[in-house]
Design a protein around this motif. Structure first.
Motif, short mmCIF file in Angstrom:
data_model
loop_
_atom_site.label_atom_id
_atom_site.label_comp_id
_atom_site.label_asym_id
_atom_site.label_seq_id
_atom_site.Cartn_x
_atom_site.Cartn_y
_atom_site.Cartn_z
N ALA A 1 0.87 -1.18 0.00
CA ALA A 1 0.00 0.00 0.00
C ALA A 1 0.91 1.23 0.00
N ILE A 2 1.05 1.85 -1.17
CA ILE A 2 2.00 2.96 -1.32
C ILE A 2 1.37 4.06 -2.17
N ASP A 3 1.99 5.25 -2.13
CA ASP A 3 1.52 6.40 -2.90
C ASP A 3 2.32 6.54 -4.19
N MET A 4 1.85 7.40 -5.09
CA MET A 4 2.47 7.52 -6.41
C MET A 4 3.77 8.32 -6.41
N ASP A 5 4.14 8.91 -5.26
CA ASP A 5 5.47 9.54 -5.17
C ASP A 5 6.42 8.67 -4.35
N GLU A 6 6.02 7.43 -4.08
CA GLU A 6 6.83 6.49 -3.30
C GLU A 6 7.29 5.35 -4.21
N SER B 1 4.23 -11.62 8.44
CA SER B 1 3.08 -11.33 7.57
C SER B 1 3.13 -9.92 7.01
N GLU B 2 4.10 -9.12 7.49
CA GLU B 2 4.23 -7.74 7.02
C GLU B 2 5.71 -7.38 6.98
N LEU B 3 6.15 -6.86 5.83
CA LEU B 3 7.54 -6.44 5.64
C LEU B 3 7.51 -4.94 5.34
N THR B 4 8.29 -4.16 6.08
CA THR B 4 8.17 -2.71 5.94
C THR B 4 9.41 -2.08 5.34
N VAL C 1 7.03 4.11 7.98
CA VAL C 1 7.36 3.08 7.00
C VAL C 1 6.13 2.79 6.13
N LYS C 2 6.34 2.08 5.03
CA LYS C 2 5.23 1.59 4.22
C LYS C 2 5.32 0.07 4.12
N PRO C 3 4.16 -0.61 4.22
CA PRO C 3 4.17 -2.06 4.35
C PRO C 3 3.96 -2.82 3.04
N ILE C 4 4.59 -3.99 2.97
CA ILE C 4 4.26 -5.02 2.00
C ILE C 4 3.76 -6.20 2.84
N VAL D 1 -4.16 -10.04 7.30
CA VAL D 1 -4.48 -8.71 7.86
C VAL D 1 -5.89 -8.72 8.44
N ARG D 2 -5.99 -8.27 9.69
CA ARG D 2 -7.31 -8.16 10.32
C ARG D 2 -7.95 -6.83 9.93
N TYR D 3 -7.23 -5.73 10.13
CA TYR D 3 -7.70 -4.40 9.74
C TYR D 3 -6.56 -3.67 9.05
N ALA D 4 -6.88 -3.01 7.94
CA ALA D 4 -5.86 -2.26 7.20
C ALA D 4 -5.54 -0.94 7.90
N ASN D 5 -4.34 -0.46 7.66
CA ASN D 5 -3.94 0.87 8.11
C ASN D 5 -2.88 1.38 7.14
N VAL D 6 -2.38 2.60 7.38
CA VAL D 6 -1.48 3.23 6.42
C VAL D 6 -0.05 2.71 6.56
N HIS D 7 0.49 2.73 7.77
CA HIS D 7 1.90 2.39 7.96
C HIS D 7 2.12 0.99 8.55
N HIS D 8 1.25 0.58 9.43
CA HIS D 8 1.30 -0.78 9.98
C HIS D 8 -0.13 -1.31 10.03
N ASN D 9 -0.34 -2.45 9.42
CA ASN D 9 -1.66 -3.08 9.49
C ASN D 9 -1.85 -3.78 10.84
#
Length: 391
Positions: A231-236, A264-267, A302-305, A311-319
């Motif tokens: 989950a990333i932005d277009m300037d990232e 389950s999450e790599l940042t 950070v931004k996650p892969i 994932v139980r609930y999504a979020n921006v930097h850490h799910n």
């Protein structure tokens, strides 16, 4: 002339002072005229084909020479910089240190002849995908960062090179004229993009109501179609200092997840690229406009892969994970180049504080060279990546 026309109207009849051709001579004259017509048509076709090939070769040469001309322009401008200058351009293309050279696994020797191996890959025909991305975006004319449809397409182009097999776009436009549906049509048609109209969540904007809800919707609807998702932005721009070959993000994910099978999450750590961007007319690629970054990760954002099904609930930097835990990428394996530009200087010229806060970083140069070289093979036209537009 009138007499001759009258003669032809009276085939095989005798005109005053003239005798028309016999039937046999008329027959062979017609054959000769027909043969001449066929020869001229064939010659025209050859000339037209040659002309098309010549124009195509000139266009292809022009596309390939753009990066070279950009380098020449940058080099010439560097010669005229004084020691007291504090702009980004004075340190635009510093020489790589021995340490930097040793850190890079693959260099600029990458051949553009391998373009189809990544930009026309058939990987996205089978599900589940190994690696996808989700993007919430709004592109509008008054955006101070001037991130336009051009930058959106460039980002998609870069992600494809990096190894992302599919992108889920949530278009949070406010005005109907801002919609990116038509601009992304070719990518939607070929199956690289899934487009979702998110305008009903666009205004009023909120992180939870607009952005996080888009990420959650993507997991709910498409989570089973991806083993890993970013989950990333277009300037990232995910970036590996050690590996600049196609699909480098896939290799980084496989390497870290193999050593941490319960993760389950790599940042990715956040490296801000700061300073007044260079002229976008001469350097239309966003990642070719800003060449200074923070000395280390700029902040904890950070931004996650992540594995969508974990994932139980999504979020921006850490799910919020249902299973597993989070692991950071080592910054030499994978980091995030975040092209923030002149935000911290109120969109003005570079300041001494910005220069002190940053250092030159040209490790992206090999990819900056490869992508324009492959453009003529991978995208519909040069305008697709280089012309500024908002929809």
């Amino acid at each position: 002339m009138k007499r001759l026309l009258q003669c032809f109207k009276q085939l095989l009849l005798q005109c005053p002072g003239r005798t028309l051709l016999s039937k046999r001579k008329l027959f062979w004259s017609a054959v000769l005229l027909y043969s001449l017509f066929i020869f001229l048509a064939f010659s025209y076709n050859i000339i037209e084909t040659f002309s098309e090939r010549f124009v195509h070769q000139r266009t292809h040469f022009s596309d390939n020479i753009k990066p070279t001309l950009s380098k020449i322009t940058a080099t010439h401008s560097l010669k005229n910089v004084t020691s007291s200058a504090s702009s980004t351009q004075e340190l635009l293309e510093p020489k790589l240190t021995t340490k930097d050279k040793n850190e890079i696994i693959h260099t600029e020797s990458s051949s553009p002849h391998n373009c189809h191996s990544w930009c026309r890959s058939k990987e996205n025909e089978s599900k589940p995908f190994f690696l996808t991305a989700v993007l919430l975006v709004r592109i509008y004319f008054k955006d101070l960062a001037q991130l336009t449809t051009r930058e959106l397409r460039q980002w998609m182009y870069y992600l494809r090179y990096a190894g992302f097999q599919h992108v889920y776009v949530y278009d949070a436009y406010v005005m109907k004229s801002e919609s990116q549906a038509q601009a992304l049509k070719s990518l939607i048609d070929e199956g690289f993009v899934t487009y979702t109209d998110w305008s009903h969540r666009a205004f009023p904007y909120s992180i939870s109501g607009t952005q996080v809800s888009a990420y959650q919707d993507c997991i709910n609807r498409f989570g089973r179609d991806s083993l890993w998702q970013a989950a990333i932005d277009m300037d990232e721009y995910p970036f590996s200092p050690k590996d600049n070959q196609p699909f480098f993000v896939q290799r980084a994910v496989k390497e870290l997840s193999k050593s941490h099978p319960a993760a389950s999450e790599l940042t990715m750590q956040n490296y801000l690229f700061l300073g007044k961007p260079l002229d976008d007319n001469k350097r239309p690629m966003l990642m070719d406009r800003i060449w200074r970054r923070t000395h280390g990760p700029a902040n904890p954002l950070v931004k996650p892969i992540y594995r969508p099904l974990k994932v139980r609930y999504a979020n921006v930097h850490h799910n919020h994970l249902a299973h597993g835990h989070t692991v950071n990428f080592a910054v030499d394996l994978l980091r995030m180049n975040h092209y923030w530009g002149a935000r911290l200087q109120d969109w003005g010229d570079d300041t001494p504080e910005i220069i002190e806060k940053t250092r030159p970083d040209n490790l992206m140069k090999p990819i900056v060279k490869i992508l324009p070289d492959c453009a003529s093979r991978c995208v519909p036209s040069s305008d697709y990546l280089y012309r500024k537009q908002w929809n």
